[in-house]
Design a protein around this motif. Structure first.
Motif, PDB file in Angstrom:
ATOM      1  N   SER A  50       0.843  -1.187   0.000  1.00 37.09           N
ATOM      2  CA  SER A  50       0.000   0.000   0.000  1.00 37.09           C
ATOM      3  C   SER A  50       0.882   1.243   0.000  1.00 37.09           C
ATOM      4  CB  SER A  50      -0.894   0.015   1.248  1.00 37.09           C
ATOM      5  OG  SER A  50      -0.092   0.150   2.421  1.00 37.09           O
ATOM      6  N   GLU A  51       0.283   2.392  -0.253  1.00 41.68           N
ATOM      7  CA  GLU A  51       1.054   3.633  -0.210  1.00 41.68           C
ATOM      8  C   GLU A  51       1.627   3.865   1.190  1.00 41.68           C
ATOM      9  OE1 GLU A  51      -1.725   6.517  -1.704  1.00 41.68           O
ATOM     10  OE2 GLU A  51      -1.186   6.128  -3.785  1.00 41.68           O
ATOM     11  N   GLY A  52       0.869   3.485   2.212  1.00 46.51           N
ATOM     12  CA  GLY A  52       1.359   3.624   3.580  1.00 46.51           C
ATOM     13  C   GLY A  52       2.554   2.721   3.854  1.00 46.51           C
ATOM     14  N   ALA A  53       2.491   1.499   3.356  1.00 47.19           N
ATOM     15  CA  ALA A  53       3.609   0.565   3.546  1.00 47.19           C
ATOM     16  C   ALA A  53       4.853   1.045   2.804  1.00 47.19           C
ATOM     17  CB  ALA A  53       3.216  -0.831   3.071  1.00 47.19           C
ATOM     18  N   ILE A  54       4.654   1.615   1.622  1.00 50.04           N
ATOM     19  CA  ILE A  54       5.788   2.135   0.850  1.00 50.04           C
ATOM     20  C   ILE A  54       6.451   3.290   1.592  1.00 50.04           C
ATOM     21  CG2 ILE A  54       6.462   3.316  -1.282  1.00 50.04           C
ATOM     22  CD1 ILE A  54       4.238   1.657  -2.693  1.00 50.04           C
ATOM     23  N   ARG A  55       5.639   4.152   2.190  1.00 51.55           N
ATOM     24  CA  ARG A  55       6.211   5.249   2.976  1.00 51.55           C
ATOM     25  C   ARG A  55       6.983   4.706   4.176  1.00 51.55           C
ATOM     26  NH1 ARG A  55       1.114   7.677   2.037  1.00 51.55           N
ATOM     27  NH2 ARG A  55       0.427   7.113   4.149  1.00 51.55           N
ATOM     28  N   TYR A  56       6.462   3.686   4.816  1.00 54.24           N
ATOM     29  CA  TYR A  56       7.095   3.130   6.011  1.00 54.24           C
ATOM     30  C   TYR A  56       8.392   2.393   5.676  1.00 54.24           C
ATOM     31  CZ  TYR A  56       7.858   0.039  10.006  1.00 54.24           C
ATOM     32  OH  TYR A  56       8.422  -0.642  11.057  1.00 54.24           O
ATOM     33  N   ILE A  57       8.335   1.545   4.640  1.00 58.63           N
ATOM     34  CA  ILE A  57       9.493   0.729   4.282  1.00 58.63           C
ATOM     35  C   ILE A  57      10.494   1.521   3.446  1.00 58.63           C
ATOM     36  CG2 ILE A  57      10.253  -1.369   3.076  1.00 58.63           C
ATOM     37  CD1 ILE A  57       7.402  -2.493   3.572  1.00 58.63           C
ATOM     38  N   GLY A  58       9.973   2.350   2.531  1.00 55.88           N
ATOM     39  CA  GLY A  58      10.802   3.045   1.545  1.00 55.88           C
ATOM     40  C   GLY A  58      10.725   2.323   0.217  1.00 55.88           C
ATOM     41  N   MET A  59      10.491   3.063  -0.859  1.00 55.56           N
ATOM     42  CA  MET A  59      10.323   2.450  -2.171  1.00 55.56           C
ATOM     43  C   MET A  59      11.523   1.591  -2.559  1.00 55.56           C
ATOM     44  SD  MET A  59       8.359   2.045  -4.848  1.00 55.56           S
ATOM     45  CE  MET A  59       7.239   3.410  -5.204  1.00 55.56           C
ATOM     46  N   ASP A  60      12.739   2.109  -2.359  1.00 57.02           N
ATOM     47  CA  ASP A  60      13.930   1.351  -2.723  1.00 57.02           C
ATOM     48  C   ASP A  60      14.016   0.035  -1.966  1.00 57.02           C
ATOM     49  OD1 ASP A  60      14.617   3.352  -4.445  1.00 57.02           O
ATOM     50  OD2 ASP A  60      16.138   4.253  -3.152  1.00 57.02           O
ATOM     51  N   TYR A  61      13.665   0.075  -0.684  1.00 58.08           N
ATOM     52  CA  TYR A  61      13.705  -1.147   0.120  1.00 58.08           C
ATOM     53  C   TYR A  61      12.648  -2.150  -0.337  1.00 58.08           C
ATOM     54  CZ  TYR A  61      17.034   0.773   3.484  1.00 58.08           C
ATOM     55  OH  TYR A  61      18.170   1.280   4.079  1.00 58.08           O
ATOM     56  N   VAL A  62      11.430  -1.658  -0.669  1.00 59.83           N
ATOM     57  CA  VAL A  62      10.393  -2.554  -1.177  1.00 59.83           C
ATOM     58  C   VAL A  62      10.894  -3.290  -2.410  1.00 59.83           C
ATOM     59  CG1 VAL A  62       8.119  -2.662  -2.271  1.00 59.83           C
ATOM     60  CG2 VAL A  62       8.446  -1.227  -0.257  1.00 59.83           C
ATOM     61  N   HIS A  80       2.174  -5.636  -6.720  1.00 59.74           N
ATOM     62  CA  HIS A  80       0.978  -4.832  -6.982  1.00 59.74           C
ATOM     63  C   HIS A  80       0.855  -3.676  -5.994  1.00 59.74           C
ATOM     64  CE1 HIS A  80      -3.235  -4.137  -8.114  1.00 59.74           C
ATOM     65  NE2 HIS A  80      -3.595  -4.264  -6.843  1.00 59.74           N
ATOM     66  N   LEU A  81       0.561  -2.488  -6.500  1.00 59.86           N
ATOM     67  CA  LEU A  81       0.243  -1.341  -5.645  1.00 59.86           C
ATOM     68  C   LEU A  81      -1.202  -1.460  -5.190  1.00 59.86           C
ATOM     69  CD1 LEU A  81       0.692   1.485  -4.379  1.00 59.86           C
ATOM     70  CD2 LEU A  81      -0.022   2.445  -6.592  1.00 59.86           C
ATOM     71  N   ASP A  82      -1.418  -1.482  -3.883  1.00 58.11           N
ATOM     72  CA  ASP A  82      -2.762  -1.602  -3.333  1.00 58.11           C
ATOM     73  C   ASP A  82      -3.323  -0.212  -3.033  1.00 58.11           C
ATOM     74  OD1 ASP A  82      -5.009  -2.877  -2.299  1.00 58.11           O
ATOM     75  OD2 ASP A  82      -4.145  -3.088  -0.293  1.00 58.11           O
ATOM     76  N   HIS A  83      -4.499   0.073  -3.552  1.00 57.16           N
ATOM     77  CA  HIS A  83      -5.206   1.340  -3.310  1.00 57.16           C
ATOM     78  C   HIS A  83      -4.372   2.566  -3.701  1.00 57.16           C
ATOM     79  CE1 HIS A  83      -8.854  -0.199  -1.476  1.00 57.16           C
ATOM     80  NE2 HIS A  83      -8.116  -1.038  -0.773  1.00 57.16           N
ATOM     81  N   GLY A  84      -3.913   2.595  -4.932  1.00 55.27           N
ATOM     82  CA  GLY A  84      -3.249   3.790  -5.434  1.00 55.27           C
ATOM     83  C   GLY A  84      -4.229   4.948  -5.466  1.00 55.27           C
ATOM     84  N   SER A  85      -3.811   6.079  -4.923  1.00 55.11           N
ATOM     85  CA  SER A  85      -4.755   7.193  -4.763  1.00 55.11           C
ATOM     86  C   SER A  85      -4.661   8.247  -5.856  1.00 55.11           C
ATOM     87  CB  SER A  85      -4.518   7.866  -3.405  1.00 55.11           C
ATOM     88  OG  SER A  85      -3.196   8.403  -3.340  1.00 55.11           O
ATOM     89  N   SER A  86      -3.589   8.215  -6.649  1.00 58.99           N
ATOM     90  CA  SER A  86      -3.419   9.262  -7.656  1.00 58.99           C
ATOM     91  C   SER A  86      -2.633   8.730  -8.847  1.00 58.99           C
ATOM     92  CB  SER A  86      -2.675  10.464  -7.072  1.00 58.99           C
ATOM     93  OG  SER A  86      -1.328  10.127  -6.775  1.00 58.99           O
ATOM     94  N   PHE A  87      -2.759   9.435  -9.956  1.00 57.17           N
ATOM     95  CA  PHE A  87      -2.012   9.070 -11.158  1.00 57.17           C
ATOM     96  C   PHE A  87      -0.512   9.163 -10.891  1.00 57.17           C
ATOM     97  CE2 PHE A  87      -0.055  10.078 -15.274  1.00 57.17           C
ATOM     98  CZ  PHE A  87      -0.560   9.040 -16.055  1.00 57.17           C
ATOM     99  N   GLU A  88      -0.099  10.167 -10.125  1.00 58.23           N
ATOM    100  CA  GLU A  88       1.327  10.379  -9.858  1.00 58.23           C
ATOM    101  C   GLU A  88       1.924   9.245  -9.032  1.00 58.23           C
ATOM    102  OE1 GLU A  88      -0.559  13.829 -11.253  1.00 58.23           O
ATOM    103  OE2 GLU A  88      -1.093  12.678  -9.443  1.00 58.23           O
ATOM    104  N   ILE A 138     -16.021   0.291  -0.362  1.00 60.20           N
ATOM    105  CA  ILE A 138     -15.883  -0.717   0.680  1.00 60.20           C
ATOM    106  C   ILE A 138     -15.602  -0.011   1.995  1.00 60.20           C
ATOM    107  CG2 ILE A 138     -14.514  -2.700   1.451  1.00 60.20           C
ATOM    108  CD1 ILE A 138     -13.939  -3.171  -1.595  1.00 60.20           C
ATOM    109  N   GLY A 139     -16.368  -0.321   3.018  1.00 55.68           N
ATOM    110  CA  GLY A 139     -16.228   0.339   4.304  1.00 55.68           C
ATOM    111  C   GLY A 139     -14.956  -0.050   5.032  1.00 55.68           C
ATOM    112  N   GLY A 140     -14.674   0.667   6.127  1.00 58.73           N
ATOM    113  CA  GLY A 140     -13.521   0.339   6.960  1.00 58.73           C
ATOM    114  C   GLY A 140     -12.314   1.196   6.643  1.00 58.73           C
ATOM    115  N   THR A 141     -11.174   0.815   7.245  1.00 63.09           N
ATOM    116  CA  THR A 141      -9.947   1.595   7.106  1.00 63.09           C
ATOM    117  C   THR A 141      -8.794   0.727   6.646  1.00 63.09           C
ATOM    118  OG1 THR A 141     -10.597   3.149   8.842  1.00 63.09           O
ATOM    119  CG2 THR A 141      -8.249   3.014   8.331  1.00 63.09           C
ATOM    120  N   GLU A 142      -8.075   1.226   5.636  1.00 62.02           N
ATOM    121  CA  GLU A 142      -6.843   0.602   5.161  1.00 62.02           C
ATOM    122  C   GLU A 142      -5.833   1.726   4.988  1.00 62.02           C
ATOM    123  OE1 GLU A 142      -4.806  -2.797   2.787  1.00 62.02           O
ATOM    124  OE2 GLU A 142      -6.743  -2.820   3.766  1.00 62.02           O
ATOM    125  N   ASP A 143      -4.815   1.789   5.862  1.00 59.78           N
ATOM    126  CA  ASP A 143      -3.848   2.889   5.851  1.00 59.78           C
ATOM    127  C   ASP A 143      -4.582   4.231   5.943  1.00 59.78           C
ATOM    128  OD1 ASP A 143      -1.644   1.274   5.866  1.00 59.78           O
ATOM    129  OD2 ASP A 143      -1.326   1.329   3.719  1.00 59.78           O
TER     130      ASP A 143
END
Length: 285
Positions: A50-62, A80-88, A138-143
């Protein structure tokens, strides 16, 4: 990296009526535990960040961790990128080496969702990257992604058909009663809606928020045409529960290898449990 497009994995699942896990990585132990479980059962695998996991781990590390994990594996793996929020953010993942992305514009109006999804599909397909999109909320919270229960909305079958035809997505995440995170009660899935949607679009369908769904309901969902099932919370809970158990028995421990290792093993066992539920064991090519 020895990665394959997610579309290749899901098309086989679609043709042979089984489900593949979209399993989220949160750190090195999660990645190792997930890979080990899939390899032991000879299952295709969709690793998700997820975008949150990428921020936490770091893209290079992922990227480097996944490269190390898939270097010698014999099973097909998509990143796979999960829940991409933007084109960028999606373009950043494609440039980094992801073989699949999800654009989640489900909170937007129907026409806006179509326009953004189509833009992502055109860019991703030009370089061989698969695209998942979402219709219905879909309800609930993911990152960072939160949808209140009152705002959750089931997927309309006719809109699903129009959406797929106009965007060209490879897989569609639908809302039939699941939720991200921990369930407050017993979820009730709308299987009739699932059957109708699957018949109309005749392509891979994705179920988000599968942690906490019973084995019986997962089997039914796969039988009615769900081909990708996202799991994250179940793994987080298993990892944390095992670490708590270790500390309860040996509170003097301080070496992280002595508690993260058992946590990793717990993830492997949970992965194998999910794979058997979904029927992807021995489906690797």
């Amino acid at each position: 990296m020895n990665l394959v497009p997610m579309a290749d994995i899901l098309q086989d699942a679609h043709k042979r009526t089984y489900g593949v896990g979209g399993f989220n990585i949160n750190n090195m132990e999660f990645l190792q535990g997930i890979i080990r479980g899939a390899e032991e059962l000879n299952s295709p695998l969709i690793l998700q960040a997820s975008e949150g996991a990428i921020r936490y781990i770091g893209m290079d590390y992922v990227i480097k961790m996944v490269e190390a994990a898939t270097d010698k594996t014999s099973i097909p793996v998509a990143l796979h990128l999960d829940h991409g929020s933007s084109f960028e953010s999606i373009m950043n993942c494609i440039r980094a080496g992801f073989s699949s992305v999800m654009i989640d514009a489900s909170k937007k109006e129907f026409e806006e969702n179509i326009a953004l999804t189509k833009k992502v599909v055109e860019a991703a397909h030009s370089v061989g990257v698969s695209v998942e999109a979402e219709l219905g909320t879909i309800g609930g919270t993911e990152d960072d992604h939160t949808v209140d229960e009152k705002d959750a909305m089931y997927t309309d079958p006719d809109q699903a058909l129009e959406f797929v035809e106009r965007t060209g997505v490879d897989a569609l995440a639908i809302a039939i009663g699941t939720a991200h995170g921990v369930y407050a009660g017993e979820p009730e899935l709308d299987f009739e809606r699932l059957k109708t949607i699957k018949k109309l679009i005749d392509m891979p369908v994705v179920l988000h928020g599968a942690s906490g769904i019973s084995a019986e309901d997962l089997n039914t969902a796969v039988g009615y045409g769900v081909n990708k099932v996202n799991v994250n919370t179940d793994f987080q809970q298993s990892f944390t529960a095992k670490i708590k158990e270790v500390f309860a028995e040996k509170p003097e421990l301080y070496d992280p290898r002595k508690y993260c290792g058992p946590g990793r093993d717990a993830i492997t066992e949970k992965v194998k449990e999910k794979i058997k539920m979904l029927g992807s064991n021995d489906k690797a090519w």
